[in-house]
Design a protein around this motif. Structure first.
Motif, short mmCIF file in Angstrom:
data_model
loop_
_atom_site.label_atom_id
_atom_site.label_comp_id
_atom_site.label_asym_id
_atom_site.label_seq_id
_atom_site.Cartn_x
_atom_site.Cartn_y
_atom_site.Cartn_z
N GLY A 65 0.86 -1.28 0.06
CA GLY A 65 0.10 0.11 0.00
C GLY A 65 0.75 1.20 0.07
O GLY A 65 0.48 2.21 0.58
N MET A 66 2.14 1.00 -0.64
CA MET A 66 3.06 2.41 -0.71
C MET A 66 2.56 3.41 -1.87
O MET A 66 2.35 2.80 -2.61
N ARG A 67 2.86 4.47 -1.48
CA ARG A 67 3.08 5.12 -2.63
C ARG A 67 4.53 6.15 -2.71
O ARG A 67 4.50 6.97 -2.43
N ALA A 68 5.60 5.44 -3.30
CA ALA A 68 6.91 6.10 -3.21
C ALA A 68 6.84 7.34 -3.92
O ALA A 68 6.37 7.37 -5.15
N SER A 69 7.89 8.18 -3.51
CA SER A 69 7.91 9.44 -4.27
C SER A 69 9.00 9.09 -5.30
O SER A 69 9.44 7.88 -5.46
N PRO A 70 9.21 10.13 -6.07
CA PRO A 70 10.12 9.65 -7.65
C PRO A 70 11.54 9.11 -7.17
O PRO A 70 11.83 8.25 -8.20
N ASP A 71 12.28 9.75 -6.34
CA ASP A 71 13.48 9.11 -6.07
C ASP A 71 13.34 7.67 -5.18
O ASP A 71 14.44 6.98 -4.77
N GLU A 72 12.18 7.38 -4.52
CA GLU A 72 11.87 6.18 -3.89
C GLU A 72 12.61 5.87 -2.79
O GLU A 72 13.09 4.79 -2.41
N PRO A 73 13.05 6.86 -1.81
CA PRO A 73 13.76 6.63 -0.47
C PRO A 73 12.90 5.62 0.36
O PRO A 73 13.55 5.04 1.20
N GLU A 74 11.74 5.52 0.04
CA GLU A 74 10.88 4.46 0.94
C GLU A 74 11.13 3.32 0.63
O GLU A 74 10.58 2.33 1.38
N LEU A 75 11.71 2.85 -0.49
CA LEU A 75 12.20 1.57 -0.93
C LEU A 75 13.44 1.13 -0.43
O LEU A 75 14.16 0.11 -0.87
N ALA A 76 14.34 1.97 0.19
CA ALA A 76 15.60 1.41 0.47
C ALA A 76 15.65 0.54 1.28
O ALA A 76 16.63 -0.39 1.14
N PHE A 77 15.08 0.26 2.25
CA PHE A 77 15.13 -1.15 3.35
C PHE A 77 14.79 -2.19 2.38
O PHE A 77 15.64 -3.06 2.61
N ALA A 78 13.98 -2.33 1.03
CA ALA A 78 13.96 -3.65 0.48
C ALA A 78 15.05 -3.73 -0.49
O ALA A 78 15.64 -4.88 -0.67
N ARG A 79 15.59 -2.70 -1.19
CA ARG A 79 16.75 -2.55 -2.01
C ARG A 79 18.06 -3.13 -1.23
O ARG A 79 18.71 -3.99 -1.71
N ASN A 80 18.20 -2.64 -0.17
CA ASN A 80 19.26 -2.95 0.92
C ASN A 80 19.12 -4.56 1.06
O ASN A 80 20.33 -5.39 1.07
#
Length: 283
Positions: free
Chosen positions: A161-176
């Motif tokens: 249920g996320m709406r990440a902003s253009p630079d997607e800092p919200e997804l850093a935890f998943a990418r890490n």
């Protein structure tokens, strides 16, 4: 089980093409994409699944061995009405270097079952698109015959249920987490998700730079125009190329035995990574 390295292991760009459009296969392979992904899943409508699979079956024999080694097929997910037929088709081709991408990867046991069905030569890319998949990332990366992880970040956002902003800092935890899981399992760097804007070179470059900064080694592409930009950003620096040549030269002197270079242990996986850099330079 040891899986021989293929272009998939160190590819930078993966270009999607629908399985229902076989006239595009040759064009995609002729592009500068390191690998192509023939898609039986999201790019094919429900009413066209069976015909798309039949078209793929007709065209796989027309590919050269080198083309098949650059080909990934994204099958339909486990539990869908089309999954078993997709796997049955590809069972005849995994021993000829075709790689399988499994969407909605969430369960290592299920992934092992797919590997068993496809045979001992199969190479699998586990596409993680949900929180359950992220939670299982370490187990998925360690599953037999998995050669890389990939991040389906759009479906991942939907799942949470996320709406990440253009630079997607919200997804850093998943990418890490995906980069760390790949490293723990000794896999090549994972593959980041798509950039949906096909007419925005700046957005593509920013997304690719972010992927590389996190430690990703490849990126999914949805349009041929994106391939060159991804390859440039994900490409190897002059220092990396020089290092690769030094590794290969020293490896030849040591006759396949492990050795140290610049304070770092160099064994077969490192040598193979160096060979991949040299091969990309030649291409």
């Amino acid at each position: 089980m040891s899986i021989l390295l293929s272009p998939v292991h160190h590819a930078r760009s993966f270009l999607f093409t629908p399985a229902s459009r076989p006239e595009r296969f040759a064009k995609a392979l002729a592009s500068e994409a390191d690998c192509i992904i023939i898609d039986l899943e999201d790019a094919v409508g429900v009413d066209s699944k069976d015909s798309a699979r039949a078209q793929l079956a007709q065209h796989l024999p027309l590919m050269t061995p080198g083309q098949r080694a650059r080909t990934v097929v994204r099958v339909n997910a486990i539990g869908t009405p089309w999954h078993e037929a997709d796997i049955a088709l590809l069972r005849d081709w995994t021993h000829q270097d075709v790689t399988v991408m499994l969407p909605k990867s969430e369960d290592a046991d299920a992934l092992r079952h797919v590997a068993d069905q496809l045979g001992r030569h199969a190479r699998l890319i586990a596409l993680i698109e949900s929180l359950a998949g992220l939670d299982a990332a370490n187990a998925l990366a360690s599953a037999p015959q998995v050669v890389r992880l990939a991040f389906g970040h759009l479906d991942f956002q939907l799942d949470l249920g996320m709406r990440a902003s253009p630079d997607e800092p919200e997804l850093a935890f998943a990418r890490n987490a995906l980069v760390a899981a790949s490293r723990r399992a000794g896999l090549p760097a994972p593959i980041d998700g798509v950039t949906t804007r096909t007419d925005d070179a700046e957005r593509l470059a920013a997304d690719t730079r972010r992927a590389r900064a996190f430690g990703f080694g490849g990126k999914l592409c949805i349009h041929p125009n994106q391939v060159v930009g991804v390859n440039e950003v994900m490409g190897d620096t002059e220092d990396e190329k020089a290092w690769a040549h030094r590794v290969i030269e020293e490896a030849a002197k040591h006759g396949g035995a492990a050795f140290r270079l610049d304070g770092r242990m160099v064994d077969l996986p490192v040598i193979r990574a160096a060979e991949a850099i040299v091969e990309r330079t030649r291409r």
